[in-house]
Enzyme design. Structure first.
Site, short mmCIF file in Angstrom:
data_model
loop_
_atom_site.label_atom_id
_atom_site.label_comp_id
_atom_site.label_asym_id
_atom_site.label_seq_id
_atom_site.Cartn_x
_atom_site.Cartn_y
_atom_site.Cartn_z
N LYS A 173 1.02 -1.33 0.11
CA LYS A 173 0.17 -0.07 0.10
C LYS A 173 0.85 1.15 0.03
CE LYS A 173 -1.99 2.74 3.17
NZ LYS A 173 -1.89 3.84 2.39
N GLU A 248 9.82 0.63 10.34
CA GLU A 248 11.05 1.65 9.92
C GLU A 248 10.33 3.12 10.23
OE1 GLU A 248 13.81 1.26 9.14
OE2 GLU A 248 14.11 -0.67 8.17
N CYS A 282 13.94 10.72 6.68
CA CYS A 282 13.86 10.07 7.95
C CYS A 282 15.27 10.26 8.48
CB CYS A 282 13.40 9.04 7.99
SG CYS A 282 13.92 7.69 6.78
N GLU A 382 9.95 15.51 15.21
CA GLU A 382 10.45 15.40 13.76
C GLU A 382 9.46 16.57 12.92
OE1 GLU A 382 9.11 11.74 11.78
OE2 GLU A 382 11.16 11.56 10.90
P1 NAD Z 1 2.62 8.04 7.84
O1 NAD Z 1 2.76 7.32 9.11
O2 NAD Z 1 1.53 9.25 7.90
O3 NAD Z 1 1.99 7.09 6.90
C1 NAD Z 1 2.87 6.26 6.32
C2 NAD Z 1 1.73 5.28 5.61
O4 NAD Z 1 1.00 4.54 6.49
C3 NAD Z 1 0.95 5.76 4.39
O5 NAD Z 1 0.76 4.84 3.30
C4 NAD Z 1 -0.51 5.81 5.29
O6 NAD Z 1 -1.24 5.85 4.38
C5 NAD Z 1 -0.23 4.58 6.01
N1 NAD Z 1 -1.35 4.68 7.12
C6 NAD Z 1 -1.63 5.79 7.83
N2 NAD Z 1 -2.53 5.42 9.01
C7 NAD Z 1 -2.66 4.12 8.97
C8 NAD Z 1 -3.27 3.28 9.79
N3 NAD Z 1 -4.08 3.18 10.89
N4 NAD Z 1 -3.01 1.84 9.16
C9 NAD Z 1 -2.40 1.44 8.32
N5 NAD Z 1 -1.35 2.26 7.68
C10 NAD Z 1 -1.79 3.62 7.88
O7 NAD Z 1 3.94 8.64 7.34
P2 NAD Z 1 4.23 9.70 6.21
O8 NAD Z 1 3.71 10.86 6.42
O9 NAD Z 1 3.74 8.91 4.98
O10 NAD Z 1 5.82 9.58 6.01
C11 NAD Z 1 6.55 10.21 6.89
C12 NAD Z 1 7.20 9.56 7.94
O11 NAD Z 1 7.67 8.38 7.72
C13 NAD Z 1 8.15 10.01 8.79
O12 NAD Z 1 8.13 10.05 10.28
C14 NAD Z 1 9.41 9.63 8.48
O13 NAD Z 1 10.46 9.71 9.50
C15 NAD Z 1 9.04 8.29 8.04
N6 NAD Z 1 9.83 7.42 7.05
C16 NAD Z 1 10.82 6.70 7.97
C17 NAD Z 1 11.78 5.80 7.12
C18 NAD Z 1 12.67 4.87 7.88
O14 NAD Z 1 13.10 4.18 6.96
N7 NAD Z 1 12.83 4.70 9.06
C19 NAD Z 1 11.73 6.24 5.69
C20 NAD Z 1 10.93 7.26 5.26
C21 NAD Z 1 9.95 7.75 6.07
#
Ligand code: NAD
Length: 498
Positions: A173, A248, A282, A382
């Site tokens: 997804k 992650e 990140c 963050e």
């Molecule tokens: P997010 O957590 O808002 O969303 C990530 C994904 O989760 C999206 O596809 C979203 O639709 C889905 N999602 C949201 N609510 C959900 C739920 N209740 N159940 C299942 N899935 C759900 O994050 P974002 O805003 O898309 O991305 C930014 C974040 O990602 C930052 O915190 C960043 O640090 C992190 N990130 C981490 C890494 C890593 O390798 N550690 C890499 C890239 C981004």
């Protein structure tokens, strides 16, 4: 026209009644309006992935490897189209997508094409003299993966490649805002000869489609990349079916500059490390701790370099930094700076939504912030934007303690020309990756993953197979005896055992 679901080798519209506009954040234009998926599409995609699992998991490693090699070649030929689509849906500068996102992704494919043939167990042996043990590394089953919007293609790769090269099948997804390159990739996986049902993509909302995927009883593992709060929710949902979970999550990477560092290298490293992908990374450098003798010079050098960074049209190869992902995120980043002003921070440069031509997109100026306490909102949380906070320190102990004073532990860097300081920093800083005299570079051969609330488990490298395989011990009797010595535990009476 992009369709929200790719399942069992076919693209179909999502089954929900809702549409989602994928917007180019550089100018707020709608790239595509997509009818998104609902949980019934997850059901179908998981069924396709389950059906494909038997043959794919039993395929000879060379078959999986060959298909991935074909995929790498196919993507090479379409690199420009991927870079353009990635730039359009994220606003990333075309230089970044062309030189970083796309080639990095293709290199991941090549790496896993090779790695697929190197999944090994430990040497077999007769540990007790009478049984031969062997270790099998087996695929887990259907993997449900959820990705964020900041590196859509790379995140899709990091999820799909280790899963399928180990013999699993996957339902991915992508983030709603950035589904285009993941859906392109799923079609190209098929075109490269990866069988229908092995790679499935479902574009939908996190609350509905994401949760349906995490909760699905036929999904054996969940791999999630995103924010820490959503990661907590995913972990909670996974408990119902005792799924393996790989998380992650967020980061707040420290950038520690000791007083013997090369000041020019540290300043350039801080600017590149803080502003890559407009800071929506990140591992981006977010908290610079600078030893007092270098502090003033560092702040002034970074401010000068920030001021020279060119914001603009992401399709122009001269543009250094594009917009943030959305207007909403622009407001969130601006909110951090406004609050920081309120508690007395100095905004050395930036700190504003630019006007003029840039007002048509979700731009935010590179922002350097000083005079903040370690426990302030801006130094703790963050931001995920082009913002670097600089805090001075005195002793080496203090610098390392400040770096570790965070709930996160994804990445960090230390800058020094003293080998012993460097060695101490790489040992004592608690993060999944510690760079010395650099910040950001990654390679397919090395793992990426966090400590603490940045999550657990590894993407990329051979270490990722720890997540995507089960270790099975097979123990085989080599004596052929009916009565084994250990049967004495149950047949204590010799008459019964005779
Ligand atoms: P997010 O957590 O808002 O969303 C990530 C994904 O989760 C999206 O596809 C979203 O639709 C889905 N999602 C949201 N609510 C959900 C739920 N209740 N159940 C299942 N899935 C759900 O994050 P974002 O805003 O898309 O991305 C930014 C974040 O990602 C930052 O915190 C960043 O640090 C992190 N990130 C981490 C890494 C890593 O390798 N550690 C890499 C890239 C981004």
């Amino acid at each position: 026209m992009t369709l929200a679901v790719f399942a069992g080798g076919q693209s179909t519209p999502g089954s929900s009644s809702e549409t989602f506009d994928v917007v180019n954040p550089a100018d707020d234009t709608v790239v595509e309006s997509i009818r998104i998926a609902d949980p019934s599409d997850v059901e179908r995609a998981v069924a396709c992935a389950s059906a494909a699992f038997g043959d794919w998991s039993r395929a000879a490693p060379v078959e999986r490897s060959t298909a991935l090699h074909r995929l790498a070649a196919l993507l090479e030929g379409k690199a420009a189209a991927y870079a353009a689509a990635e730039t359009q849906q994220t606003g990333k500068p075309i230089r970044l997508t062309t030189e970083f996102d796309v080639p990095g992704s293709i290199d991941n494919v090549s790496f896993f094409a090779g790695a697929a043939r190197h999944l090994e167990g430990k040497a077999s042996a007769e540990w007790d003299g009478v049984h031969t043990s062997l270790i099998r590394r087996e695929p887990i089953g259907v993997v449900g993966s959820i990705a964020p919007w900041n590196y859509p293609l790379q995140m899709a790769m990091w999820k799909i490649l280790p899963a399928i090269s180990a013999g699993n099948t996957i339902v991915l997804k992508p983030a709603e805002m950035t589904p285009l390159t993941s859906l392109m990739l799923a079609e190209d996986c098929m075109a490269a000869g990866i069988p229908a049902g092995v790679v499935n993509v479902v574009m939908g909302a996190g609350r509905t489609v994401g949760e349906a995927l995490v909760g699905h009883p036929d999904v054996s593992m969940v791999s999630f990349t995103g924010s820490t709060p959503v990661g907590q929710r995913v972990m909670e949902l996974a408990t119902a079916t005792i799924k393996r979970v790989h998380l992650e999550l967020g980061g707040k990477a420290p950038f520690v500059v000791f007083d013997d560092a090369n000041p020019e290298a540290a300043a350039h490293g801080a600017v590149a490390g803080a502003l890559i992908n407009a800071g929506q990374d990140c591992t981006a450098a977010t908290r610079a701790y600078v030893q007092r003798p270098l502090y003033e010079a560092f702040v002034s050098a970074v401010a000068d370099l920030f001021a020279g960074v060119r914001l603009g049209d992401p399709t122009d190869p001269a543009t250094d930094m594009g917009p943030l992902i959305s207007r909403r995120h622009q407001q969130s980043v601006a909110g951090f700076i406004d609050r920081a002003r309120g508690y007395g921070a100095t905004i050395v440069t930036g700190g504003e939504i630019p006007g003029g031509d840039l007002a048509r997109g979700a731009f935010y100026r590179p922002t350097l912030v000083t005079d903040v306490a370690q426990d302030s909102d801006i130094a703790r949380n963050e931001i995920f934007g082009p913002v670097l906070v600089v805090i001075p320190f005195d002793s080496d102990d203090e610098g390392i303690a400040l770096a570790n004073d965070t709930v996160y532990g994804l990445a960090a860097s230390a800058w020094t020309t003293d080998i012993f300081r460097g060695l101490r920093a790489q040992r004592e800083i608690k993060a999944g990756c510690v760079w010395i005299n650099d910040h950001i570079p990654i390679v397919s051969e090395m793992p990426h993953g966090g400590f603490k609330q940045s999550g657990f488990g590894k993407d990329m490298s051979m270490y990722s197979f720890e997540e995507y395989t089960n270790v099975k011990h097979v123990s085989m009797d080599i004596t052929g005896e009916v009565r084994k010595p250990w049967h004495r535990t149950i047949f204590a009476n010799p008459e019964i055992s005779q």
